[in-house]
Design an enzyme around this catalytic site. Sequence first.
Site, PDB file in Angstrom:
ATOM      1  CG  PHE A  67      82.026  31.558  89.984  1.00  0.00           C
ATOM      2  CD1 PHE A  67      82.907  31.120  88.987  1.00  0.00           C
ATOM      3  CD2 PHE A  67      82.222  32.818  90.543  1.00  0.00           C
ATOM      4  CE1 PHE A  67      83.964  31.933  88.573  1.00  0.00           C
ATOM      5  CE2 PHE A  67      83.265  33.631  90.135  1.00  0.00           C
ATOM      6  CZ  PHE A  67      84.143  33.188  89.157  1.00  0.00           C
ATOM      7  CB  ILE A  68      83.927  30.924  94.468  1.00  0.00           C
ATOM      8  CG1 ILE A  68      83.773  32.288  93.797  1.00  0.00           C
ATOM      9  CG2 ILE A  68      85.238  30.877  95.264  1.00  0.00           C
ATOM     10  CD1 ILE A  68      83.569  33.450  94.756  1.00  0.00           C
ATOM     11  CB  SER A 122      76.260  34.735  95.145  1.00  0.00           C
ATOM     12  OG  SER A 122      75.945  34.323  93.819  1.00  0.00           O
ATOM     13  CE1 TYR A 158      75.912  37.868  98.466  1.00  0.00           C
ATOM     14  CE2 TYR A 158      77.029  39.935  97.970  1.00  0.00           C
ATOM     15  CZ  TYR A 158      77.081  38.574  98.214  1.00  0.00           C
ATOM     16  OH  TYR A 158      78.298  37.923  98.200  1.00  0.00           O
ATOM     17  CB  THR A 188      81.131  39.728  99.832  1.00  0.00           C
ATOM     18  OG1 THR A 188      81.201  40.801  98.913  1.00  0.00           O
ATOM     19  CG2 THR A 188      79.997  40.018 100.805  1.00  0.00           C
ATOM     20  CG  ASP A 189      84.517  43.695  98.077  1.00  0.00           C
ATOM     21  OD1 ASP A 189      83.405  43.205  97.787  1.00  0.00           O
ATOM     22  OD2 ASP A 189      85.270  44.218  97.230  1.00  0.00           O
ATOM     23  CD  GLU A 190      78.555  43.374  96.782  1.00  0.00           C
ATOM     24  OE1 GLU A 190      77.391  43.618  97.153  1.00  0.00           O
ATOM     25  OE2 GLU A 190      78.824  42.995  95.633  1.00  0.00           O
ATOM     26  CE  LYS A 229      78.551  36.059 102.020  1.00  0.00           C
ATOM     27  NZ  LYS A 229      78.663  34.577 101.951  1.00  0.00           N
TER      28      LYS A 229
HETATM   29  P1  NAD Z   1      77.217  31.032  93.306  1.00  0.00           P
HETATM   30  O1  NAD Z   1      75.891  31.706  93.318  1.00  0.00           O
HETATM   31  O2  NAD Z   1      77.889  30.781  91.998  1.00  0.00           O
HETATM   32  O3  NAD Z   1      77.129  29.621  94.048  1.00  0.00           O
HETATM   33  C1  NAD Z   1      76.427  29.447  95.245  1.00  0.00           C
HETATM   34  C2  NAD Z   1      76.266  27.954  95.467  1.00  0.00           C
HETATM   35  O4  NAD Z   1      75.555  27.773  96.708  1.00  0.00           O
HETATM   36  C3  NAD Z   1      75.461  27.237  94.386  1.00  0.00           C
HETATM   37  O5  NAD Z   1      76.085  26.030  94.014  1.00  0.00           O
HETATM   38  C4  NAD Z   1      74.107  26.969  95.035  1.00  0.00           C
HETATM   39  O6  NAD Z   1      73.468  25.803  94.541  1.00  0.00           O
HETATM   40  C5  NAD Z   1      74.528  26.803  96.496  1.00  0.00           C
HETATM   41  N1  NAD Z   1      73.420  27.122  97.413  1.00  0.00           N
HETATM   42  C6  NAD Z   1      72.604  28.199  97.393  1.00  0.00           C
HETATM   43  N2  NAD Z   1      71.694  28.117  98.370  1.00  0.00           N
HETATM   44  C7  NAD Z   1      71.937  26.964  99.047  1.00  0.00           C
HETATM   45  C8  NAD Z   1      71.352  26.326 100.165  1.00  0.00           C
HETATM   46  N3  NAD Z   1      70.285  26.852 100.784  1.00  0.00           N
HETATM   47  N4  NAD Z   1      71.875  25.160 100.597  1.00  0.00           N
HETATM   48  C9  NAD Z   1      72.944  24.596  99.969  1.00  0.00           C
HETATM   49  N5  NAD Z   1      73.528  25.143  98.889  1.00  0.00           N
HETATM   50  C10 NAD Z   1      73.041  26.321  98.431  1.00  0.00           C
HETATM   51  O7  NAD Z   1      78.128  31.906  94.260  1.00  0.00           O
HETATM   52  P2  NAD Z   1      79.682  32.295  94.141  1.00  0.00           P
HETATM   53  O8  NAD Z   1      79.798  33.513  93.311  1.00  0.00           O
HETATM   54  O9  NAD Z   1      80.453  31.106  93.819  1.00  0.00           O
HETATM   55  O10 NAD Z   1      79.952  32.733  95.652  1.00  0.00           O
HETATM   56  C11 NAD Z   1      80.289  31.747  96.624  1.00  0.00           C
HETATM   57  C12 NAD Z   1      80.483  32.432  97.964  1.00  0.00           C
HETATM   58  O11 NAD Z   1      81.509  33.417  97.862  1.00  0.00           O
HETATM   59  C13 NAD Z   1      79.244  33.172  98.462  1.00  0.00           C
HETATM   60  O12 NAD Z   1      79.151  32.987  99.849  1.00  0.00           O
HETATM   61  C14 NAD Z   1      79.514  34.621  98.118  1.00  0.00           C
HETATM   62  O13 NAD Z   1      78.858  35.476  99.020  1.00  0.00           O
HETATM   63  C15 NAD Z   1      81.016  34.681  98.278  1.00  0.00           C
HETATM   64  N6  NAD Z   1      81.701  35.688  97.446  1.00  0.00           N
HETATM   65  C16 NAD Z   1      81.462  35.750  96.099  1.00  0.00           C
HETATM   66  C17 NAD Z   1      82.187  36.672  95.333  1.00  0.00           C
HETATM   67  C18 NAD Z   1      81.996  36.768  93.835  1.00  0.00           C
HETATM   68  O14 NAD Z   1      82.539  37.680  93.216  1.00  0.00           O
HETATM   69  N7  NAD Z   1      81.263  35.879  93.200  1.00  0.00           N
HETATM   70  C19 NAD Z   1      83.108  37.527  95.944  1.00  0.00           C
HETATM   71  C20 NAD Z   1      83.294  37.446  97.337  1.00  0.00           C
HETATM   72  C21 NAD Z   1      82.592  36.512  98.076  1.00  0.00           C
HETATM   73  O1  DAU Z   2      82.408  42.452  95.574  1.00  0.00           O
HETATM   74  C1  DAU Z   2      82.128  41.102  95.708  1.00  0.00           C
HETATM   75  C2  DAU Z   2      80.759  40.800  95.152  1.00  0.00           C
HETATM   76  O2  DAU Z   2      80.878  40.905  93.729  1.00  0.00           O
HETATM   77  C3  DAU Z   2      80.231  39.424  95.534  1.00  0.00           C
HETATM   78  O3  DAU Z   2      80.058  39.371  96.929  1.00  0.00           O
HETATM   79  C4  DAU Z   2      78.898  39.126  94.830  1.00  0.00           C
HETATM   80  O4  DAU Z   2      78.484  37.809  95.132  1.00  0.00           O
HETATM   81  C5  DAU Z   2      79.130  39.256  93.342  1.00  0.00           C
HETATM   82  O5  DAU Z   2      77.899  39.076  92.664  1.00  0.00           O
HETATM   83  C6  DAU Z   2      79.712  40.638  92.989  1.00  0.00           C
HETATM   84  O6  DAU Z   2      78.731  41.682  93.214  1.00  0.00           O
HETATM   85  P1  DAU Z   2      78.555  42.904  92.174  1.00  0.00           P
HETATM   86  O7  DAU Z   2      77.205  43.454  92.331  1.00  0.00           O
HETATM   87  O8  DAU Z   2      79.705  43.837  92.262  1.00  0.00           O
HETATM   88  O9  DAU Z   2      78.704  42.057  90.784  1.00  0.00           O
HETATM   89  P2  DAU Z   2      77.885  42.153  89.409  1.00  0.00           P
HETATM   90  O10 DAU Z   2      78.637  41.305  88.439  1.00  0.00           O
HETATM   91  O11 DAU Z   2      76.445  41.925  89.591  1.00  0.00           O
HETATM   92  O12 DAU Z   2      78.075  43.683  88.991  1.00  0.00           O
HETATM   93  C7  DAU Z   2      79.364  44.255  88.813  1.00  0.00           C
HETATM   94  C8  DAU Z   2      79.164  45.725  88.483  1.00  0.00           C
HETATM   95  O13 DAU Z   2      78.570  45.834  87.182  1.00  0.00           O
HETATM   96  C9  DAU Z   2      78.227  46.446  89.421  1.00  0.00           C
HETATM   97  O14 DAU Z   2      78.675  47.796  89.555  1.00  0.00           O
HETATM   98  C10 DAU Z   2      76.882  46.435  88.703  1.00  0.00           C
HETATM   99  C11 DAU Z   2      77.294  46.506  87.250  1.00  0.00           C
HETATM  100  N1  DAU Z   2      76.413  45.797  86.288  1.00  0.00           N
HETATM  101  C12 DAU Z   2      76.084  44.498  86.564  1.00  0.00           C
HETATM  102  C13 DAU Z   2      75.291  43.791  85.705  1.00  0.00           C
HETATM  103  C14 DAU Z   2      74.888  42.371  86.004  1.00  0.00           C
HETATM  104  C15 DAU Z   2      75.998  46.426  85.123  1.00  0.00           C
HETATM  105  O15 DAU Z   2      76.325  47.608  84.863  1.00  0.00           O
HETATM  106  N2  DAU Z   2      75.202  45.719  84.272  1.00  0.00           N
HETATM  107  C16 DAU Z   2      74.823  44.421  84.506  1.00  0.00           C
HETATM  108  O16 DAU Z   2      74.082  43.846  83.686  1.00  0.00           O
END
Ligand code: NAD
Ligand code: DAU
Length: 353
Positions: A17-18, A91, A160, A135-137, A164
Amino acid sequence: MEKNISKNILITGGAGFIGSHVVRRFVNQYRDYHIFNLDALTYAGNLENLKDVEQATNYTFIKGDIVDTECINDLFSKNKFDGVIHLAAESHVDRSIANPLSFVRTNVLGTVNLLNASLELAKNNPNFLFYHISTDEVYGSLGEAGLFTETTPYDPNSPYSASKASSDHFVRAYGETYQLPYVISNCSNNYGPNQFPEKLIPLFINNIIQNKPLPVYGDGNYTRDWLYVKDHAQAIDLVFHHGKKGETYNIGGFNEWKNIDLAHLLCRLMDKKLNKKEGTSEKLITFVKDRPGHDLRYAIDASKINQELGWEPSVTFEGGLEKTIDWYFDNQEWLDHVTSGDYLEYYKKQYQA
Ligand code: NAD
Ligand code: DAU
């Protein structure tokens, strides 16, 4: 490969995604860089995310696993990367509760593998930079008040976030112990096009389209700070080019929402989009069993990146949500592809309980 390349940059997880937004931005903005995208193409990685850049002459995709030491060492010795932007990870918090080891494997072992390979390159290149996207988590949970700053102690609660936090610590440790030049950023919840529909916003959009229940965990009074993914990609660009080595930057949207309020907002926007009577989609909201160890609230103080690098979010939440909803409507085929196979099994297990 193009001539006059000034930098070779490795982006890991670029098919996710990102990562796909970061790859697109770098390929298009920096024609004098060669962008290598290393991704294992797990359920979350999808090359359809990058159709528009795959022919670019300054772009190369490599399918590979960051845990595979031989593959990483080979890649690093063949291509003298000037920088690594590391996003590859497992993630999704719920998956980490079901299968913590796969998170240790990719997020911890994979990161250390990349750090080891980077040491060799950094020895011969004083401008080398390892950038860890985190991540902020890692900071754990806030109560009703307060914000995470860069000095908030780490206190991760889910497998998770523990993985991280661990990878952040390894990056810092390599900086201290081996003088590896690094930078880390910790970002809040992203949303936008190409997000896998297991995360809250795309899951709810997809379920409303399909007239399926919207599972709200617990009482829905959990708070997240939401940032449009392209604003995150812009922040990553700034930190990579102008961040101070050895520093951490918090990135957030100044945009806190309780899950239940966000669910109602999405329902209203979707009713409009689907030309349905207001209140139709809200009937799909279903309160379900809470996530174990569910963090109550995340909120970021992003004043450091704002003051030092001049970054601020450019997209309003309503504007970003509308763009996101439009994208999922226009890309039903993408949704069909990513929600087949493994995802269906996962989804069944997750919501049968
Ligand atoms: P995502 O799950 O959409 O994508 C992860 C990617 O990593 C995928 O393309 C997957 O194929 C690849 N991958 C997974 N395991 C692998 C491996 N062993 N070797 C090579 N590639 C591999 O994740 P995202 O939401 O795009 O997050 C990207 C990064 O940003 C992560 O490190 C996540 O912790 C961080 N992040 C995500 C969020 C969020 O809200 N999604 C917020 C803050 C930080
Ligand atoms: O804060 C950054 C993080 O945000 C990233 O590091 C993670 O990769 C990303 O997955 C995300 O984590 P969250 O757990 O916050 O995201 P998620 O979309 O899974 O959930 C957002 C909120 O919604 C959380 O409080 C859980 C709740 N939730 C989630 C799902 C999937 C529900 O209530 N119902 C659901 O079905």
